[in-house]
Scaffold this active site. Sequence first.
Site, PDB file in Angstrom:
ATOM      1  N   LYS A  82       0.825  -1.209   0.000  1.00  0.00           N
ATOM      2  CA  LYS A  82       0.000   0.000   0.000  1.00  0.00           C
ATOM      3  C   LYS A  82       0.865   1.269   0.000  1.00  0.00           C
ATOM      4  O   LYS A  82       0.438   2.311  -0.475  1.00  0.00           O
ATOM      5  CB  LYS A  82      -0.929   0.025   1.212  1.00  0.00           C
ATOM      6  CG  LYS A  82      -1.799  -1.218   1.405  1.00  0.00           C
ATOM      7  CD  LYS A  82      -3.006  -1.195   0.513  1.00  0.00           C
ATOM      8  CE  LYS A  82      -4.126  -2.154   0.906  1.00  0.00           C
ATOM      9  NZ  LYS A  82      -3.796  -3.563   1.054  1.00  0.00           N
TER      10      LYS A  82
HETATM   11  C1  PLP Z   1      -4.492  -4.704   0.619  1.00  0.00           C
HETATM   12  C2  PLP Z   1      -3.709  -5.961   0.595  1.00  0.00           C
HETATM   13  C3  PLP Z   1      -4.012  -6.991  -0.314  1.00  0.00           C
HETATM   14  C4  PLP Z   1      -5.189  -6.921  -1.261  1.00  0.00           C
HETATM   15  O1  PLP Z   1      -4.999  -5.955  -2.255  1.00  0.00           O
HETATM   16  P1  PLP Z   1      -6.264  -5.397  -3.083  1.00  0.00           P
HETATM   17  O2  PLP Z   1      -5.736  -4.296  -3.902  1.00  0.00           O
HETATM   18  O3  PLP Z   1      -7.252  -4.947  -2.057  1.00  0.00           O
HETATM   19  O4  PLP Z   1      -6.785  -6.541  -3.879  1.00  0.00           O
HETATM   20  C5  PLP Z   1      -3.184  -8.106  -0.332  1.00  0.00           C
HETATM   21  N1  PLP Z   1      -2.144  -8.206   0.527  1.00  0.00           N
HETATM   22  C6  PLP Z   1      -1.848  -7.263   1.410  1.00  0.00           C
HETATM   23  C7  PLP Z   1      -0.694  -7.456   2.337  1.00  0.00           C
HETATM   24  C8  PLP Z   1      -2.593  -6.097   1.486  1.00  0.00           C
HETATM   25  O5  PLP Z   1      -2.287  -5.153   2.368  1.00  0.00           O
END
Ligand code: PLP
Length: 497
Positions: free
Chosen positions: A112
């Site tokens: 993120k």
């Molecule tokens: C947010 C997240 C996901 C999922 O990603 P999306 O874009 O919501 O599909 C997978 N793994 C981790 C560690 C995350 O923080």
Amino acid sequence: MLYNSTRDNNAVVSSSEAIASGISKEGGLFVPQSVPALSAEDFANMKALDYVGRANYVFRNFLTDFTEEELKYCTEGAYLGSFDEDRPAPLKALNEKVNILELWHGPTCAFKDLALQILPYLLTTSAKKVGGGKKTVILVATSGDTGKAALEGFKDVKDTEIMVFYPNDGVSAMQQLQMNTQAGENVYVCAINGNFDDAQTGVKTIFTNDEVKTLLDKNNMGFSSANSINWGRLAPQIIYYISSYLDLLDKGEDYLKDGFNVVVPTGNFGNILAAYYAKEMGVPINKLICASNSNNVLTDFINTGTYDRNRAFYTTISPSMDILISSNLERMLYELTGHDDKQVSAWQNSLKNEGKYTVTPEILAKLKDIFYGGCCDEEGTAETIKNTFKKHGYLIDTHTSVAVNVYGKYVEETGDDRPVVIASTASPYKFANSVLEALGLEVPADEFEAVELLSNKTNTAVPAPISALKSATVRFSNVCNKEDMNKVVLDRLGIKG
Ligand SMILES: *Cc1c(COP(=O)(O)O)cnc(C)c1O
């Protein structure tokens, strides 16, 4: 480049308007009117550039109302100085074919960061263009990682307030500690009695509540979103898939002669949608492999064409994927139907009212042509962590493990073993307890002892942001009911409802 709402083709906005508002007023998501294509020459040019240069190159195609200076201000501010060795997205080869795209070298140790380090820059730049000096109020619903990454990105950013809601008991101990120790004058964190979907629905409801909007307006404030419904979250994610392709080119001319597959551990469908856009732009991606945990609503959708959220919700060891309403799928439907806003609205209404919808056989065929959907239960997740470490001496977190597991199933089922990029979305140290347990080790009661033990047993380094938490002060311990989120927001902003 202009953007349409997925629910109303007459809602047309610039990139800065799309980013500043986050969501269209009728509830649709903003999508570029057309996907820019990159030529062989573009890729050759980008190959020579560092991550910041590659980011500028991609953004130039999407954020056409940003000046070159503004873009540089955004990308340099975000990607210089906040990631290990200024390499936000390094590739690590496990063997000849399997490449792990490590997306957790930022300040909160999850992918993120790649979007949320830059979003505050994109958002404040956009707000200046369109907002006329209003304060931007960021509301975030989080399944764990978004919340911390958004807090870290927005802390003390001028003219912004950020409020994060997470499901009480629905995030890991480390994730909770990361959020509740957040520094900054403009930050607020609150747990809700409910799951992630409740938090997300709550935030969406506040966004589209006219009464609340008017109140904010009167106080010279405006909402925006740091969730992946915001185009400013999604666009930066396209960059690392393009960058991984450019890095793979180092392996020689033959390596990518049949393209490559991409595996993404998926929750809200944002990350994998970014990979789809990279493919559409000309990156030679063959299959997009959508990996889910026990909350396998997407697996079923890709296999049957019916999206049905009426099912048990599981709290798993990969909590950032514990989601039954994948909001970015709406953008994919809009693309698959050739921008049919009426059809997308009808499906979204049906999802809201009945909890499900079924796409036509043609759309299903298109979907299956692009995606493979698979899922992995808790046991499989744990086993894959153990096996990957045993076989490759490489430690993965619970989310990445779901991806590695589903990739194994894909190869077994299809025999397609062309080169692959697996998105590694979090550091194993964010989920130290689950990782220790998967390795068959005793889990100490103290979270930081667990981190130490994991480091000693696997001979891997604890990321600095995780070690630093040990001495951080807990600032937040708020809990509210989902019905009260509205009031919590207005109270925090000092607005009387
Ligand atoms: C947010 C997240 C996901 C999922 O990603 P999306 O874009 O919501 O599909 C997978 N793994 C981790 C560690 C995350 O923080």
